[in-house]
Write a protein that holds these residues in place. Structure first.
Motif, mmCIF file in Angstrom:
data_model
loop_
_atom_site.group_PDB
_atom_site.id
_atom_site.type_symbol
_atom_site.label_atom_id
_atom_site.label_comp_id
_atom_site.label_asym_id
_atom_site.label_seq_id
_atom_site.Cartn_x
_atom_site.Cartn_y
_atom_site.Cartn_z
ATOM 1 N N TYR A 192 -48.212 -24.912 33.437
ATOM 2 C CA TYR A 192 -48.789 -25.636 32.299
ATOM 3 C C TYR A 192 -47.888 -25.421 31.074
ATOM 4 O O TYR A 192 -48.130 -24.572 30.230
ATOM 5 C CB TYR A 192 -50.212 -25.143 32.012
ATOM 6 N N HIS A 193 -46.816 -26.211 31.012
ATOM 7 C CA HIS A 193 -45.862 -26.154 29.903
ATOM 8 C C HIS A 193 -46.050 -27.394 29.039
ATOM 9 O O HIS A 193 -46.088 -28.514 29.550
ATOM 10 C CB HIS A 193 -44.425 -26.088 30.411
ATOM 11 N N VAL A 232 -62.573 -25.027 26.084
ATOM 12 C CA VAL A 232 -62.018 -23.685 26.282
ATOM 13 C C VAL A 232 -61.473 -23.096 24.988
ATOM 14 O O VAL A 232 -60.933 -21.996 24.977
ATOM 15 C CB VAL A 232 -60.920 -23.675 27.368
ATOM 16 N N GLY A 233 -61.599 -23.835 23.876
ATOM 17 C CA GLY A 233 -61.193 -23.319 22.582
ATOM 18 C C GLY A 233 -59.770 -23.616 22.166
ATOM 19 O O GLY A 233 -59.288 -23.061 21.172
ATOM 20 N N GLY A 234 -59.078 -24.478 22.909
ATOM 21 C CA GLY A 234 -57.702 -24.811 22.544
ATOM 22 C C GLY A 234 -56.763 -23.638 22.741
ATOM 23 O O GLY A 234 -57.025 -22.716 23.524
ATOM 24 N N PHE A 235 -55.656 -23.670 22.013
ATOM 25 C CA PHE A 235 -54.652 -22.610 22.122
ATOM 26 C C PHE A 235 -55.115 -21.361 21.394
ATOM 27 O O PHE A 235 -55.806 -21.433 20.368
ATOM 28 C CB PHE A 235 -53.318 -23.075 21.532
ATOM 29 N N ASN A 236 -54.721 -20.225 21.901
ATOM 30 C CA ASN A 236 -55.009 -18.949 21.249
ATOM 31 C C ASN A 236 -53.984 -18.732 20.130
ATOM 32 O O ASN A 236 -52.800 -18.548 20.391
ATOM 33 C CB ASN A 236 -54.936 -17.807 22.263
ATOM 34 N N GLU A 237 -54.453 -18.738 18.897
ATOM 35 C CA GLU A 237 -53.551 -18.676 17.745
ATOM 36 C C GLU A 237 -53.032 -17.276 17.455
ATOM 37 O O GLU A 237 -52.277 -17.082 16.495
ATOM 38 C CB GLU A 237 -54.243 -19.277 16.521
ATOM 39 N N ASP A 238 -53.404 -16.299 18.290
ATOM 40 C CA ASP A 238 -52.777 -14.978 18.171
ATOM 41 C C ASP A 238 -51.316 -15.031 18.598
ATOM 42 O O ASP A 238 -50.527 -14.152 18.247
ATOM 43 C CB ASP A 238 -53.527 -13.949 19.019
ATOM 44 N N PHE A 239 -50.947 -16.053 19.363
ATOM 45 C CA PHE A 239 -49.538 -16.270 19.709
ATOM 46 C C PHE A 239 -48.871 -16.957 18.515
ATOM 47 O O PHE A 239 -49.137 -18.118 18.236
ATOM 48 C CB PHE A 239 -49.407 -17.152 20.946
ATOM 49 N N GLN A 240 -47.974 -16.248 17.834
ATOM 50 C CA GLN A 240 -47.348 -16.804 16.636
ATOM 51 C C GLN A 240 -45.835 -16.912 16.755
ATOM 52 O O GLN A 240 -45.179 -17.402 15.838
ATOM 53 C CB GLN A 240 -47.722 -15.959 15.410
ATOM 54 N N ILE A 241 -45.265 -16.446 17.853
ATOM 55 C CA ILE A 241 -43.839 -16.646 18.109
ATOM 56 C C ILE A 241 -43.694 -17.299 19.475
ATOM 57 O O ILE A 241 -44.677 -17.545 20.175
ATOM 58 C CB ILE A 241 -43.037 -15.331 18.043
ATOM 59 N N TYR A 242 -42.470 -17.571 19.860
ATOM 60 C CA TYR A 242 -42.193 -18.364 21.055
ATOM 61 C C TYR A 242 -42.743 -17.712 22.321
ATOM 62 O O TYR A 242 -42.577 -16.523 22.553
ATOM 63 C CB TYR A 242 -40.681 -18.553 21.195
ATOM 64 N N GLY A 243 -43.399 -18.521 23.157
ATOM 65 C CA GLY A 243 -43.677 -18.136 24.526
ATOM 66 C C GLY A 243 -45.120 -17.871 24.880
ATOM 67 O O GLY A 243 -45.863 -17.274 24.103
ATOM 68 N N LEU A 273 -53.193 -20.845 27.907
ATOM 69 C CA LEU A 273 -54.183 -21.916 27.868
ATOM 70 C C LEU A 273 -54.399 -22.489 29.266
ATOM 71 O O LEU A 273 -55.535 -22.746 29.675
ATOM 72 C CB LEU A 273 -53.742 -23.019 26.910
ATOM 73 N N GLY A 274 -53.322 -22.697 30.001
ATOM 74 C CA GLY A 274 -53.434 -23.200 31.364
ATOM 75 C C GLY A 274 -54.294 -22.305 32.238
ATOM 76 O O GLY A 274 -55.072 -22.792 33.072
ATOM 77 N N TYR A 275 -54.179 -21.000 32.051
ATOM 78 C CA TYR A 275 -54.985 -20.056 32.826
ATOM 79 C C TYR A 275 -56.470 -20.230 32.523
ATOM 80 O O TYR A 275 -57.305 -20.280 33.426
ATOM 81 C CB TYR A 275 -54.540 -18.628 32.520
ATOM 82 N N ARG A 276 -56.812 -20.350 31.234
ATOM 83 C CA ARG A 276 -58.214 -20.551 30.864
ATOM 84 C C ARG A 276 -58.726 -21.909 31.348
ATOM 85 O O ARG A 276 -59.886 -22.029 31.763
ATOM 86 C CB ARG A 276 -58.376 -20.406 29.346
ATOM 87 N N PHE A 324 -49.924 -11.624 26.485
ATOM 88 C CA PHE A 324 -50.620 -12.336 27.560
ATOM 89 C C PHE A 324 -51.272 -11.360 28.535
ATOM 90 O O PHE A 324 -52.434 -11.513 28.924
ATOM 91 C CB PHE A 324 -49.614 -13.243 28.267
ATOM 92 N N ILE A 325 -50.524 -10.315 28.923
ATOM 93 C CA ILE A 325 -51.041 -9.334 29.873
ATOM 94 C C ILE A 325 -52.174 -8.526 29.251
ATOM 95 O O ILE A 325 -53.143 -8.162 29.934
ATOM 96 C CB ILE A 325 -49.910 -8.413 30.363
ATOM 97 N N GLN A 326 -52.096 -8.238 27.948
ATOM 98 C CA GLN A 326 -53.205 -7.550 27.289
ATOM 99 C C GLN A 326 -54.476 -8.396 27.322
ATOM 100 O O GLN A 326 -55.582 -7.872 27.484
ATOM 101 C CB GLN A 326 -52.840 -7.212 25.850
ATOM 102 N N MET A 327 -54.317 -9.701 27.173
ATOM 103 C CA MET A 327 -55.478 -10.598 27.216
ATOM 104 C C MET A 327 -56.032 -10.741 28.629
ATOM 105 O O MET A 327 -57.258 -10.870 28.811
ATOM 106 C CB MET A 327 -55.080 -11.986 26.697
ATOM 107 N N HIS A 328 -55.134 -10.724 29.618
ATOM 108 C CA HIS A 328 -55.540 -10.957 31.009
ATOM 109 C C HIS A 328 -54.856 -9.916 31.909
ATOM 110 O O HIS A 328 -53.921 -10.244 32.651
ATOM 111 C CB HIS A 328 -55.159 -12.370 31.442
ATOM 112 N N PRO A 329 -55.316 -8.666 31.852
ATOM 113 C CA PRO A 329 -54.648 -7.595 32.613
ATOM 114 C C PRO A 329 -54.641 -7.822 34.113
ATOM 115 O O PRO A 329 -53.804 -7.239 34.824
ATOM 116 C CB PRO A 329 -55.455 -6.341 32.233
ATOM 117 N N GLU A 330 -55.533 -8.673 34.620
ATOM 118 C CA GLU A 330 -55.569 -8.952 36.052
ATOM 119 C C GLU A 330 -54.306 -9.669 36.528
ATOM 120 O O GLU A 330 -54.037 -9.747 37.733
ATOM 121 C CB GLU A 330 -56.807 -9.786 36.398
ATOM 122 N N LEU A 331 -53.499 -10.188 35.591
ATOM 123 C CA LEU A 331 -52.282 -10.916 35.949
ATOM 124 C C LEU A 331 -51.017 -10.065 35.852
ATOM 125 O O LEU A 331 -49.913 -10.574 36.051
ATOM 126 C CB LEU A 331 -52.138 -12.156 35.051
#
Length: 209
Positions: free
Chosen positions: A111-112, A126-137, A143-146, A187-194
């Motif tokens: 999901y790019h 699902v709330g759109g993009f998570n705005e805690d991401f403020q730099i590239y990547g 979002l695709g995962y959610r 990303f891993i902190q948000m979803h440690p299962e990954l």
């Protein structure tokens, strides 16, 4: 030429972004557009991606067939005949362009936002993009995962074609890689299962080992 036109569009886009939002980052920028959108479908195409003639129609056709799905188009880097040794290395090792699957099923990791469409209501649910991401990547993959967890099936549309006019040098590539490493940590902190998939068992991790 096409490259100069795309660069001019990118500057205009950045100026507009700064004028209408305070929070930095691609996630916040895309959420501004998402909140302003009136249509039933949202198509994300990055400002350095040129859409081929059938891209939009192909997305529409797939959504008629696959309700509530996320339709992922293909992206090609125009490096077929490049003589630049660094670009040839990135091309031949598929390091910079993992956007288009070569075989098998796809999932949220494709999901790019260079070329992807999703129903507006599904994105908002699902709330759109998570705005805690403020730099590239990683803001798009997260979002695709959610979306996938919420039941939005990922569908590959190979005929929805875009050309990514990106010609990174070594320094800019390293800077982007460092940013992507940081956001992967988020990303891993948000979803440690990954963690096992993206850190311990990924293709690049295996290559580095």
């Amino acid at each position: 030429d096409t490259r100069n036109l795309l660069e001019q569009k990118a500057r205009t886009y950045r100026n507009l972004r700064y004028a209408i939002q305070e929070k930095p980052g691609a996630a916040a920028t895309r959420n501004v557009g998402l909140r302003m959108a009136k249509a039933d479908l949202i198509l994300f195409v990055d400002d350095d991606v040129e859409a081929e003639h059938s891209l939009i129609q192909t997305h529409l056709d797939y959504h008629k067939k696959y309700l509530n799905a996320s339709v992922i188009g293909s992206i090609r880097m125009p490096w077929e005949n490049t003589t630049d040794p660094f670009l040839r290395y990135l091309r031949d090792h598929r390091i910079l362009n993992p956007y288009s699957p070569s075989k098998g099923p796809i999932d949220f990791s494709f999901y790019h936002t260079g070329n992807v469409s999703t129903p507006t209501s599904v994105l908002l649910d699902v709330g759109g993009f998570n705005e805690d991401f403020q730099i590239y990547g990683m803001e798009d993959i997260e979002l695709g995962y959610r979306l996938e967890k919420a039941g939005s099936h990922m569908v590959f549309a190979p005929d929805a074609k875009g050309i990514h006019y990106s010609f990174p040098g070594y320094r800019s590539f390293i800077e982007r890689s460092e940013q992507a490493g940081y956001t992967l940590g988020q990303f891993i902190q948000m979803h440690p299962e990954l963690k096992e998939r993206f850190v311990e068992s990924s293709r690049i991790a295996r290559h580095l080992k």
